[in-house]
Motif scaffolding. Structure first.
Motif, short mmCIF file in Angstrom:
data_model
loop_
_atom_site.label_atom_id
_atom_site.label_comp_id
_atom_site.label_asym_id
_atom_site.label_seq_id
_atom_site.Cartn_x
_atom_site.Cartn_y
_atom_site.Cartn_z
N GLY A 33 -1.90 7.09 -17.81
CA GLY A 33 -1.83 8.54 -18.03
C GLY A 33 -0.95 8.91 -19.19
N SER A 34 -0.87 8.06 -20.21
CA SER A 34 -0.03 8.39 -21.36
C SER A 34 -0.49 9.71 -21.96
CB SER A 34 -0.13 7.28 -22.42
OG SER A 34 0.62 6.16 -22.03
N GLY A 35 0.49 10.56 -22.24
CA GLY A 35 0.17 11.88 -22.77
C GLY A 35 -0.29 12.85 -21.71
N SER A 36 0.01 12.55 -20.46
CA SER A 36 -0.40 13.42 -19.35
C SER A 36 0.06 14.83 -19.57
CB SER A 36 0.18 12.89 -18.04
OG SER A 36 -0.01 13.82 -17.00
N GLY A 37 -0.83 15.79 -19.30
CA GLY A 37 -0.48 17.19 -19.42
C GLY A 37 -0.62 17.72 -20.81
N GLN A 63 6.99 5.74 -24.92
CA GLN A 63 7.01 7.17 -25.22
C GLN A 63 5.66 7.79 -24.93
OE1 GLN A 63 9.62 9.11 -26.33
NE2 GLN A 63 8.20 10.82 -26.00
N GLY A 64 5.68 8.92 -24.24
CA GLY A 64 4.43 9.65 -23.97
C GLY A 64 3.80 9.35 -22.63
N SER A 65 4.42 8.49 -21.82
CA SER A 65 3.80 8.11 -20.56
C SER A 65 4.26 9.00 -19.41
CB SER A 65 4.10 6.65 -20.23
OG SER A 65 5.49 6.44 -20.14
N PHE A 66 3.44 9.07 -18.38
CA PHE A 66 3.76 9.84 -17.18
C PHE A 66 3.74 8.90 -15.99
CE2 PHE A 66 2.56 12.06 -13.32
CZ PHE A 66 3.44 13.13 -13.31
N HIS A 67 4.80 8.92 -15.19
CA HIS A 67 4.89 8.02 -14.04
C HIS A 67 5.08 8.74 -12.72
CE1 HIS A 67 4.98 4.43 -16.57
NE2 HIS A 67 5.79 5.09 -17.36
N GLY A 94 13.33 8.63 -9.69
CA GLY A 94 13.12 7.39 -10.42
C GLY A 94 12.00 7.48 -11.43
N THR A 95 10.82 7.95 -10.99
CA THR A 95 9.68 8.01 -11.91
C THR A 95 9.86 9.10 -12.96
OG1 THR A 95 8.49 9.45 -10.34
CG2 THR A 95 8.07 7.09 -10.22
N MET A 96 10.58 10.18 -12.62
CA MET A 96 10.87 11.22 -13.60
C MET A 96 11.75 10.65 -14.72
SD MET A 96 12.43 15.00 -12.83
CE MET A 96 13.72 14.29 -11.82
N SER A 97 12.62 9.72 -14.36
CA SER A 97 13.48 9.08 -15.36
C SER A 97 12.67 8.22 -16.33
CB SER A 97 14.53 8.22 -14.66
OG SER A 97 15.31 8.96 -13.76
N PHE A 99 0.84 -1.19 0.00
CA PHE A 99 0.00 0.00 0.00
C PHE A 99 0.88 1.24 0.00
CE2 PHE A 99 -2.63 -3.31 1.97
CZ PHE A 99 -3.74 -3.25 1.15
N ALA A 100 0.60 2.16 -0.91
CA ALA A 100 1.43 3.35 -1.09
C ALA A 100 0.59 4.61 -0.96
CB ALA A 100 2.12 3.31 -2.46
N ASN A 101 1.29 5.73 -0.74
CA ASN A 101 0.61 7.01 -0.60
C ASN A 101 0.36 7.70 -1.93
OD1 ASN A 101 0.50 7.23 2.33
ND2 ASN A 101 2.72 7.38 2.26
N SER A 102 1.09 7.31 -2.97
CA SER A 102 0.98 7.99 -4.25
C SER A 102 1.34 7.05 -5.38
CB SER A 102 1.90 9.21 -4.29
OG SER A 102 3.27 8.79 -4.27
N GLY A 103 1.01 7.47 -6.60
CA GLY A 103 1.38 6.68 -7.76
C GLY A 103 2.88 6.58 -7.93
N ALA A 104 3.60 7.69 -7.67
CA ALA A 104 5.05 7.68 -7.80
C ALA A 104 5.68 6.69 -6.84
CB ALA A 104 5.61 9.08 -7.56
N GLU A 105 5.18 6.65 -5.61
CA GLU A 105 5.72 5.71 -4.62
C GLU A 105 5.44 4.27 -5.05
OE1 GLU A 105 5.46 4.67 0.17
OE2 GLU A 105 4.11 6.16 -0.71
N ALA A 106 4.26 4.03 -5.62
CA ALA A 106 3.94 2.68 -6.09
C ALA A 106 4.85 2.26 -7.23
CB ALA A 106 2.47 2.63 -6.54
N VAL A 107 5.11 3.17 -8.18
CA VAL A 107 5.98 2.86 -9.31
C VAL A 107 7.42 2.63 -8.84
CG1 VAL A 107 6.95 3.73 -11.47
CG2 VAL A 107 4.53 4.06 -10.98
N GLU A 108 7.91 3.49 -7.94
CA GLU A 108 9.26 3.34 -7.42
C GLU A 108 9.45 1.96 -6.78
OE1 GLU A 108 11.98 5.29 -7.26
OE2 GLU A 108 11.35 7.34 -7.67
N ASN A 109 8.48 1.53 -5.98
CA ASN A 109 8.61 0.25 -5.31
C ASN A 109 8.41 -0.92 -6.27
OD1 ASN A 109 8.94 0.40 -2.15
ND2 ASN A 109 7.72 2.17 -2.78
N ALA A 110 7.57 -0.74 -7.30
CA ALA A 110 7.44 -1.78 -8.32
C ALA A 110 8.75 -1.97 -9.06
CB ALA A 110 6.32 -1.42 -9.29
#
Length: 212
Positions: A208-212, A133-137, A142-145, A105-116
């Motif tokens: 969230g591909s193409g986020s923003g 290409q085009g995805s947002f994590h 780590g997730t910014m990368s 259980f994580a507090n955010s999507g970024a934390e979930a992705v980092e631990n995955a």
């Protein structure tokens, strides 16, 4: 005028790391609608990026939150178990695919992705990651990368995490080359050829591909 002063103070004192598409000051929400401090009413199409998918201030969600905060607000998970967490596991287990019976259980999507990402590398012993290409994590290092939806998320924050390889998503409708006759086959070859797949621990996708 009061709202204008609040916005000016916010622009001066809130860090500029997150962009905003408006300067409205939202005061309350109900169902699919939100209201500003000045009484303007807006239909909310964003739902907090899915956070309020049941609508703003859904009576059952409000009641559950009020009841829980009256019992205990933070049951620290590295000290013991919390009743709501165990109850949620009981609800999830019957609908999980066979073989998936452990939860993080994580507090955010970024934390979930980092631990995955950590789990994939630890379980496979491989370091590389393939992203589309085009995805947002997320916005952590780590997730910014892994994020490629906008260059602004990554600019001036390097060096980023190594071992990340970007592949075009094999979807001909949105192909930059105006479609392909191979049904995505060329893109699959490109993904395989962009890095040593045998040394890749996982491939990540994003709703969230193409986020923003």
């Amino acid at each position: 005028m009061q709202a204008t002063r609040v916005v000016r103070a916010a622009q001066q004192h809130i860090a500029a790391g997150v962009g905003r598409i408006t300067t409205h000051v939202f005061d309350r929400g109900q169902g699919s609608w939100v209201w500003t401090k000045e009484g303007q009413k807006f239909l909310d199409f964003t739902t907090g990026i899915g956070v309020t998918s049941t609508g703003h201030c859904h009576p059952k969600v409000v009641a559950a939150a009020q009841a829980q905060t009256a019992k205990i607000i933070h049951a620290q998970v590295n000290i013991g178990y919390s009743t709501p967490m165990l109850e949620l596991i009981d609800e999830l287990l019957p609908i999980m695919p066979k073989g998936l019976d452990s939860f993080f259980f994580a507090n955010s999507g970024a934390e979930a992705v980092e631990n995955a990402l950590k789990l994939a590398r630890q379980a496979t012993g491989k370091q590389n990651v393939i992203v589309f290409q085009g995805s947002f994590h997320g916005r952590t290092i780590g997730t910014m990368s892994l994020t490629t939806s906008k260059t602004v998320y990554r600019n001036r924050f390097g060096p980023l995490m190594p071992g990340v390889f970007v592949s075009p998503f094999p979807y001909c409708l949105h192909c930059p080359a105006n479609g392909c006759a191979t049904g995505g086959g060329d893109k699959k070859k490109q993904a395989a050829g962009s890095c040593d797949v045998s040394s890749s621990s996982c491939s990540t996708g994003s709703s969230g591909s193409g986020s923003g």
